[in-house]
Design a protein around this motif. Structure first.
Motif, PDB file in Angstrom:
ATOM      1  N   ASP A  39     -24.777  29.250 -64.466  1.00  0.00           N
ATOM      2  CA  ASP A  39     -23.389  28.876 -64.196  1.00  0.00           C
ATOM      3  C   ASP A  39     -23.168  27.410 -64.576  1.00  0.00           C
ATOM      4  O   ASP A  39     -24.116  26.687 -64.917  1.00  0.00           O
ATOM      5  N   ASN A  40     -21.911  26.973 -64.521  1.00  0.00           N
ATOM      6  CA  ASN A  40     -21.582  25.614 -64.952  1.00  0.00           C
ATOM      7  C   ASN A  40     -22.305  24.552 -64.132  1.00  0.00           C
ATOM      8  O   ASN A  40     -22.720  23.511 -64.664  1.00  0.00           O
ATOM      9  N   LYS A  41     -22.449  24.805 -62.836  1.00  0.00           N
ATOM     10  CA  LYS A  41     -23.143  23.844 -61.979  1.00  0.00           C
ATOM     11  C   LYS A  41     -24.590  23.663 -62.430  1.00  0.00           C
ATOM     12  O   LYS A  41     -25.092  22.535 -62.537  1.00  0.00           O
ATOM     13  N   THR A  42     -25.259  24.769 -62.720  1.00  0.00           N
ATOM     14  CA  THR A  42     -26.646  24.702 -63.182  1.00  0.00           C
ATOM     15  C   THR A  42     -26.729  24.091 -64.572  1.00  0.00           C
ATOM     16  O   THR A  42     -27.647  23.314 -64.868  1.00  0.00           O
ATOM     17  N   TYR A  43     -25.749  24.428 -65.411  1.00  0.00           N
ATOM     18  CA  TYR A  43     -25.709  23.877 -66.774  1.00  0.00           C
ATOM     19  C   TYR A  43     -25.716  22.346 -66.737  1.00  0.00           C
ATOM     20  O   TYR A  43     -26.515  21.694 -67.417  1.00  0.00           O
ATOM     21  N   TYR A  44     -24.845  21.768 -65.913  1.00  0.00           N
ATOM     22  CA  TYR A  44     -24.780  20.308 -65.851  1.00  0.00           C
ATOM     23  C   TYR A  44     -25.948  19.723 -65.048  1.00  0.00           C
ATOM     24  O   TYR A  44     -26.365  18.585 -65.298  1.00  0.00           O
ATOM     25  N   LYS A  45     -26.502  20.483 -64.121  1.00  0.00           N
ATOM     26  CA  LYS A  45     -27.709  20.030 -63.437  1.00  0.00           C
ATOM     27  C   LYS A  45     -28.851  19.883 -64.440  1.00  0.00           C
ATOM     28  O   LYS A  45     -29.632  18.928 -64.385  1.00  0.00           O
ATOM     29  N   HIS A  46     -28.921  20.816 -65.381  1.00  0.00           N
ATOM     30  CA  HIS A  46     -29.964  20.757 -66.409  1.00  0.00           C
ATOM     31  C   HIS A  46     -29.765  19.571 -67.344  1.00  0.00           C
ATOM     32  O   HIS A  46     -30.734  18.923 -67.759  1.00  0.00           O
ATOM     33  N   ILE A  47     -28.517  19.289 -67.705  1.00  0.00           N
ATOM     34  CA  ILE A  47     -28.258  18.107 -68.532  1.00  0.00           C
ATOM     35  C   ILE A  47     -28.708  16.849 -67.791  1.00  0.00           C
ATOM     36  O   ILE A  47     -29.350  15.962 -68.368  1.00  0.00           O
ATOM     37  N   ASN A  48     -28.422  16.785 -66.507  1.00  0.00           N
ATOM     38  CA  ASN A  48     -28.830  15.623 -65.721  1.00  0.00           C
ATOM     39  C   ASN A  48     -30.344  15.563 -65.541  1.00  0.00           C
ATOM     40  O   ASN A  48     -30.925  14.464 -65.513  1.00  0.00           O
ATOM     41  N   SER A  49     -31.005  16.712 -65.460  1.00  0.00           N
ATOM     42  CA  SER A  49     -32.469  16.728 -65.380  1.00  0.00           C
ATOM     43  C   SER A  49     -33.075  16.147 -66.648  1.00  0.00           C
ATOM     44  O   SER A  49     -34.066  15.408 -66.608  1.00  0.00           O
ATOM     45  N   LEU A  50     -32.487  16.483 -67.779  1.00  0.00           N
ATOM     46  CA  LEU A  50     -32.941  15.894 -69.039  1.00  0.00           C
ATOM     47  C   LEU A  50     -32.729  14.380 -69.031  1.00  0.00           C
ATOM     48  O   LEU A  50     -33.628  13.608 -69.396  1.00  0.00           O
ATOM     49  N   LEU A  51     -31.551  13.946 -68.578  1.00  0.00           N
ATOM     50  CA  LEU A  51     -31.240  12.512 -68.575  1.00  0.00           C
ATOM     51  C   LEU A  51     -32.122  11.732 -67.610  1.00  0.00           C
ATOM     52  O   LEU A  51     -32.330  10.527 -67.791  1.00  0.00           O
ATOM     53  N   ASP A  52     -32.661  12.418 -66.601  1.00  0.00           N
ATOM     54  CA  ASP A  52     -33.577  11.753 -65.674  1.00  0.00           C
ATOM     55  C   ASP A  52     -34.808  11.206 -66.392  1.00  0.00           C
ATOM     56  O   ASP A  52     -35.485  10.303 -65.881  1.00  0.00           O
ATOM     57  N   ASN A  53     -35.091  11.749 -67.585  1.00  0.00           N
ATOM     58  CA  ASN A  53     -36.237  11.291 -68.373  1.00  0.00           C
ATOM     59  C   ASN A  53     -35.919  10.069 -69.240  1.00  0.00           C
ATOM     60  O   ASN A  53     -36.743   9.636 -70.026  1.00  0.00           O
ATOM     61  N   LYS A  54     -34.704   9.546 -69.111  1.00  0.00           N
ATOM     62  CA  LYS A  54     -34.268   8.311 -69.773  1.00  0.00           C
ATOM     63  C   LYS A  54     -34.520   8.330 -71.287  1.00  0.00           C
ATOM     64  O   LYS A  54     -35.287   7.526 -71.818  1.00  0.00           O
ATOM     65  N   PRO A  55     -33.854   9.255 -71.994  1.00  0.00           N
ATOM     66  CA  PRO A  55     -34.061   9.321 -73.451  1.00  0.00           C
ATOM     67  C   PRO A  55     -33.584   8.060 -74.162  1.00  0.00           C
ATOM     68  O   PRO A  55     -32.596   7.440 -73.752  1.00  0.00           O
ATOM     69  N   GLN A  56     -34.293   7.716 -75.234  1.00  0.00           N
ATOM     70  CA  GLN A  56     -33.890   6.593 -76.084  1.00  0.00           C
ATOM     71  C   GLN A  56     -33.000   7.062 -77.233  1.00  0.00           C
ATOM     72  O   GLN A  56     -32.255   6.269 -77.818  1.00  0.00           O
TER      73      GLN A  56
END
Length: 418
Positions: free
Chosen positions: A103-120
């Motif tokens: 669902d949309n909530k999980t979709y954006y949670k996953h985007i934020n999980s990726l961003l937690d890794n501080k991509p360059q």
């Protein structure tokens, strides 16, 4: 390693399908071999928000071979192939945050999980990663040096950000490479969209009226393939040049309000919002089939359809039947999301070979050049585009001519006339 996928037990099935895709991706395989020896991405943290498919897996393996620490999430809730996600986690040790049907909530949670890794560096398909980074996670912006964008919809959003002066780092518009949009959009979208529609419906296209909304490169490919299946193709457009081209290509062209009355199949490929609206649903035939192959489901006014609907049910996987007040049935495929990825497997790997070769080489270029680039949207360097075309031809066993010295001199001269 942090990850969130459906089932790690699907990894072996995914591994086999990734291997199958790799067999048709010779250009990316050559890049991977060079990356393995040169390590041009060594030490780079790269966050990718892409459709989690077998072809994307090949790209992730290539980036990791180049030395990057790669993190992957889905760019669409319905496009994830769960076995591929499992294989990337288990066999390649790449953190993946994606579950088909999330669902949309999980979709954006996953985007934020990726961003937690501080991509360059970011690699996006639709710009949801970039927009989330700029809005909700702006504290990470200073970590980011550059990025790439895969598709038309994302590039529209990013150019808007750049025009408003809010884009905080340079991004390469991969979609604008000739070896991407000429081939991926036309041949990839054309074939895979028809594939998704047929898998979802098992309906015959021959003899039907097939309405293509939008005659960009995706629309051209879809119209061509639908006609090849025997459909009577109707194109709707707002661009007079594109509409004229559709007429000259032999297709019927008319406003959507007229096409809505006679269409059997409808597919939007515009990158815009509310292309098929409430007033159009209201005049459609009983049993009309509606789909979208643009990036977001906003191309269909699904809220408007809901207002007309008295009941809904799923009559097949990916086919939601909307029964209107007068009893007519309007069938929406794949929740209005990308039907080629919702109900099928996306573009063939031989086409994605060029698209993802552009991604790999563009990220390499960005790592080398981001310090000197302004905060803007840039085209893929022509040298990269031409290199990919040459390597694809070579892989297909096709050779072409070279200009003679005399021809080069003629093309560079203004004194040589008739």
């Amino acid at each position: 390693m942090d990850f969130d996928i459906k089932d790690i037990q699907l990894a072996e099935e995914g591994k086999l399908r990734i291997e199958w895709a790799n067999q048709s991706m010779p250009v990316l395989n050559r890049i991977r071999k060079r990356f393995e020896s040169e390590k041009p991405l060594n030490g780079v943290r790269l966050g990718a928000c892409l459709h989690v498919t077998t072809e994307t897996a090949s790209l992730m393996q290539t980036l990791k071979a180049g030395g990057a620490s790669v993190f992957l999430c889905a760019s669409n809730p319905l496009s994830t192939q769960d076995d591929v996600a499992a294989s990337l986690v288990k066999h390649d040790e790449i953190p993946v945050f994606a579950i088909k049907g999330e669902d949309n909530k999980t979709y954006y949670k996953h985007i934020n999980s990726l961003l937690d890794n501080k991509p360059q560096y970011t690699m996006d398909d639709g710009a949801d990663l970039v927009s989330t980074l700029h809005s909700e996670r702006s504290e990470l912006i200073n970590e980011v040096k550059g990025g790439t964008e895969e598709t038309t919809t994302g590039i529209i959003r990013l150019r808007s950000m750049a025009a408003e002066g809010v884009l905080k780092y340079p991004i390469i518009a991969v979609n604008d490479a000739q070896t991407k949009h000429f081939f991926d959009n036309r041949y990839g979208t054309g074939q895979s969209t028809i594939d998704g529609i047929i898998r979802a419906t098992n309906r015959l296209l021959a003899g039907t009226h097939f309405v293509v909304c939008g005659y960009g490169w995706c629309g051209r490919g879809l119209a061509m393939r639908a006609r090849g299946m025997g459909a009577n193709v109707i194109v709707t457009e707002v661009d007079p040049v594109a509409a004229l081209e559709a007429v000259m290509d032999g297709f019927g062209v008319m406003p959507i309000e007229d096409a809505a009355k006679i269409g059997d199949f409808f597919c939007t490929v515009t990158g815009n919002i509310n292309v098929i609206r409430k007033e159009h649903f209201n005049v459609m035939k009983d049993g009309a089939i509606i789909s979208n192959s643009g990036h977001f489901n906003v191309e269909l006014d699904l809220d408007g359809l809901k207002e007309l609907t008295k009941s809904t049910r799923y009559v097949r996987p990916f086919v939601e039947e909307n029964v209107l007040e007068d009893g007519r049935r309007i069938n929406v495929l794949g929740e209005g999301r990308l039907i080629n990825l919702a109900a099928a497997e996306g573009h063939p790997s031989s086409v994605m070979d060029m698209s993802f070769a552009n991604q790999a080489l563009s990220i390499e270029y960005m790592v080398k050049s981001s310090v000197s680039l302004e905060k803007n949207v840039y085209p893929v360097p022509e040298k990269i585009d031409m290199q990919i075309a040459k390597e694809k031809l070579a892989a297909m066993g096709v050779t072409i001519d070279d200009l003679t010295p005399e021809q080069k001199e003629y093309l560079a001269s203004w004194t040589m006339g008739t």
